[in-house]
Scaffold this motif. Sequence first.
Motif, PDB file in Angstrom:
ATOM      1  N   GLY A 232       0.801  -1.227   0.000  1.00 32.72           N
ATOM      2  CA  GLY A 232       0.000   0.000   0.000  1.00 32.72           C
ATOM      3  C   GLY A 232       0.829   1.270   0.000  1.00 32.72           C
ATOM      4  N   GLN A 233       2.134   1.171  -0.250  1.00 28.77           N
ATOM      5  CA  GLN A 233       2.948   2.386  -0.331  1.00 28.77           C
ATOM      6  C   GLN A 233       2.729   3.026  -1.700  1.00 28.77           C
TER       7      GLN A 233
ATOM      8  N   TYR B  70      -8.036   1.627  -9.110  1.00 32.12           N
ATOM      9  CA  TYR B  70      -7.099   0.949  -8.213  1.00 32.12           C
ATOM     10  C   TYR B  70      -7.126   1.578  -6.827  1.00 32.12           C
ATOM     11  N   ARG B  71      -7.358   2.886  -6.794  1.00 33.06           N
ATOM     12  CA  ARG B  71      -7.424   3.606  -5.514  1.00 33.06           C
ATOM     13  C   ARG B  71      -8.539   3.017  -4.655  1.00 33.06           C
ATOM     14  N   ASN B  72      -9.702   2.792  -5.281  1.00 31.93           N
ATOM     15  CA  ASN B  72     -10.838   2.225  -4.527  1.00 31.93           C
ATOM     16  C   ASN B  72     -10.507   0.831  -3.998  1.00 31.93           C
ATOM     17  N   GLN B  73      -9.873   0.059  -4.890  1.00 34.46           N
ATOM     18  CA  GLN B  73      -9.485  -1.295  -4.515  1.00 34.46           C
ATOM     19  C   GLN B  73      -8.547  -1.265  -3.314  1.00 34.46           C
TER      20      GLN B  73
ATOM     21  N   ALA C 271      -7.006  -1.618   2.458  1.00 32.99           N
ATOM     22  CA  ALA C 271      -6.468  -0.962   3.649  1.00 32.99           C
ATOM     23  C   ALA C 271      -7.442  -1.106   4.804  1.00 32.99           C
ATOM     24  N   LEU C 272      -8.728  -0.943   4.467  1.00 30.34           N
ATOM     25  CA  LEU C 272      -9.766  -1.095   5.486  1.00 30.34           C
ATOM     26  C   LEU C 272      -9.708  -2.474   6.119  1.00 30.34           C
TER      27      LEU C 272
ATOM     28  N   GLN D 291      -4.180  10.375   0.357  1.00 27.78           N
ATOM     29  CA  GLN D 291      -3.564  11.654  -0.013  1.00 27.78           C
ATOM     30  C   GLN D 291      -2.191  11.424  -0.648  1.00 27.78           C
ATOM     31  N   ASN D 292      -1.413  10.536  -0.007  1.00 27.07           N
ATOM     32  CA  ASN D 292      -0.101  10.216  -0.569  1.00 27.07           C
ATOM     33  C   ASN D 292      -0.237   9.597  -1.950  1.00 27.07           C
ATOM     34  N   TYR D 293      -1.249   8.719  -2.086  1.00 28.47           N
ATOM     35  CA  TYR D 293      -1.488   8.062  -3.366  1.00 28.47           C
ATOM     36  C   TYR D 293      -1.818   9.100  -4.432  1.00 28.47           C
TER      37      TYR D 293
END
Lengths: 461, 506
Positions: free
Chosen positions: B256-257, B308-311, B316-317, B336-338
């Motif tokens: 997740g980085q 991909y962000r949603n995925q 992460a959740l 935010q970092n993403y």
Amino acid sequence: MPHRIKWLTEAHYQDPLVNYGSTEFVLQFQDAAEILRKWRNPHLGRSSREGTIIRLANEANKSVELIRDMLLTTELDAKTEEQLIEQLKILTFMMNYTLPEALELVNKDLLLTPEDIMKFIEKHLALMRQELGKGLSMAKTMLSRLNELTDIEIRDQFGRKRRVQQSDVLDVLGKTLGNMIIRQSSLRPVDNIDARPRGKIRKRETYKAAILRSANIPPPTIETEDIRVVDKDRLALIYFIVDVSQSMSKTVFSGGLTRLDGALLTSLGLYYYFNLTNRRKRREFDTFKMHLVPVTEVPYVIDDNKKLERFLFEAEAKGKTRLVHAVNAVMHHVYANYQENDYDVQIIVLTDGRPNVPFKGKIPGRPDKFLVKYFEENASKTKIETRECMLQLNQLFNYLKKSMDRHWEISYFLMAPEKFKNSDLYRDTKVMLGGITKPILIDPTKIDQLGVRIIREAIQE
Amino acid sequence: MMNKTNPKFIEAYLEARESVKEMFGETPENYLVALFLDSGIYDSVLLQTNQAGTPHALISTNELELLQELKNINKIVPNGQDLFLASERPRIYFPASRFELDKEVIKAKLVQLLSMALLAEKTESTFPRLLEQIYKKDAIIKELFANNVFELVKERSAPWAWQYFQDFVASLRLLSLYGIDDFYVPPASMRNTSVFYNFLLEIKGIVKERTQLERKMPLWELTLHGFGTYALRTYLDGLKEEIKVKIKPKLKGNLGQPFGEVGYVFLNWLAEENKGKSVYEIAKGLKNDYELVKHWKRSDTKQRLETYRNQLGDEALQWHRFRNGYWADLWPIRAQNYDRVADLVGKIQRKKINSRLELLMDKPAVIAHGRVKLPDRDVAVFSINEDAIGQEQMIILRNHLLADKGGFIIPLPGLPDIIVFKKFAGMHIAAYLGVKTGTGYPTSPYDLPLVSRAVQVTRRKDAYISEVREDEGKLSQMADYSELKNLTEPQHRAIRYLIKQGEVIQ
């Protein structure tokens, strides 16, 4: 063990965050004097106050960056995570609202004293409460860093910067100056009841007492009863007489320091010394009750410590030198307020030694014949009115010294450079104070040498 | 020494090598795994490397004190990060405290790191070769610094020299990176004066070579980290479900980085379109990040990244939360970092950026705005949005102008008085730094009578209230502001205010 793996210890790989330049920073007496000078002149300490805010902002900025990284990469327990998030919010708030406002206030010289800062912090805590809700313990610790604004930046001999707190400096300065007063205050023999003698032992007087007792030179033994220590345990009234006349505004020292600055610095140092001693005694009452009498047209007595400190920071030089009036005011103040208690009185005069307004009223005691004769026979450049004042001062001091109702001590500080010792005025002052006290010459710019002198004299003793 | 190595770690390491071989057909050979016995040093190295680029780079005392305080007092160190240096000889740094983790977790981490090492060894990009050279240059500077300055401090008893050289190297590195190095033109005669100056000149040469290397460096981080994430995710997919469930929450620093995940999206995308080529082969052939992202339109890219962000949000959740934790606050930070990295991709696509220099110059952190001409002196105006240069470092720069032969002899000509703009989150500060002239004999470069003021740059006019001098600030009225450029109106007003103030104090 596969060959590509290597152990690294501190021997192989030094900590990159080591600070090579940090050697012990010793706070010197000169540094202390420099700091007091900065407090007197708000312009001098200003850039370092702005620097403090920039540093705090810088730190907050980097902290935010690292906390975000930490939250995303490092395994933390729920509590730490919560704390970090709280910290993140507070830091953001500080960078957006608190620090910009603080910088603006510093620029306008509105954030100088601890009280100002306290008010500012309260206000911003309230704002944060509105914005972020409960749990502001972290915010309090972070905002309290603003108190560093009252710290002062000093440089060591190589110019490297350090920040020091007010109290650190004043301890150093007060201790050294206080030694001079102690050398002039009264002595007492040690009781047999004392398990061990307390207080500063005066070697010369102790030796003298041993000679007297044994009637031998050198004395074969020194008994407990011979030991003389400085009598500090009695409650004493301290009166600072600070000369704020026009002549004090003359710049005599290098670095643009006036005589007044010197006098105020010295009295500040002494003030903090007595304050420190009061704190250390841990009595219910303060051992030293302090007063201040400015040499003005109508001398008045300031007996509130807060007001006294404020006066020392804000005084300006104007008017003539009515030194006799001031001493007279002290005498009357003591008799009016402390009639029933026989407290010791320590008068500390800080002046340039040029009194020029003779006292018109009645002065108790008689003029010293020897001094009158001295002034008649010796030609000197000292002005006539100053001589007259000196006679009056001598008469007054002598009266006080001889009075039986209580113990009077007088210290006479002269604000002048070393070369002043060659002048007629200094000689006259010395004669005038003969049998009463010795004048102490103070040069604030050479104040480190003062420290050396004190140490040298202490060794000789 | 050696027997301190945990057998669990050795096992995990050997198995990880096997896994890498299975996945890509080969293993990296010329690399180094450095284990830190004291994890405190690992923390320091991590902070330092993030700040300056390589573990040996000297940082200015300004940064040093800041990082020291954050590490030792505030205890804010993101030490869950794995430190990896993609130089020609890849370097993997590992603190001994990681031995406490389960063997499976250590193995997963090593699979990722060794895959990245493999890519760094086999890639066609010049990135690893240049980084290796920079690493060596930094090591040389550090050695020179340690040996020469130690002698200087010992022989001449000048403890300021440590600080001076650190600040000198760090400031010079930063300024020359942004092409502002015309201030350092040393007279050739300086070399003969003393070892001290000779050393300074020597260092200056090396720093310049280093910056030239850094300016040549391609952008390659997306590819590298993307490949690392690809390797880790592929490895995790091959595991049994129960092991996966166990170790995934422990891989918070690896999964997740943002750089890794965004790179991963593009590598997968390329693999989809080039059927028959493996991700490893594709990644090996990429010379820079522009080659990675150039194949698609902006709109397609945006959509793909959003999906991909949603995925990632769902993942992460599911994985990176604690039962009582603030996951709701954590995901936005991650997101935010993403988004930031996604924006970077947009910039690379739009402006066809393929080297570090182009990226730096697109929005430079250090800008020279020209000079204000006063009758008796010049005031140079800069914007510096970097931690490296603070007030202390400014003194160094300022000193180089004062070639005062009678006093402390300053080796190189430098800057005049300076005004610096700096931005923090909500603050925009303008700071003035000047030196009073005609004073005595300074014992060190830091021992100079300074004039400095700072003010918040703002649109509000009442912020700039200045004390008026008796001569009504004649100097500032005669000032010539015509050479200044690229400044906003409030910045102009701040400059005028500071120049007036500088006069008041002097």
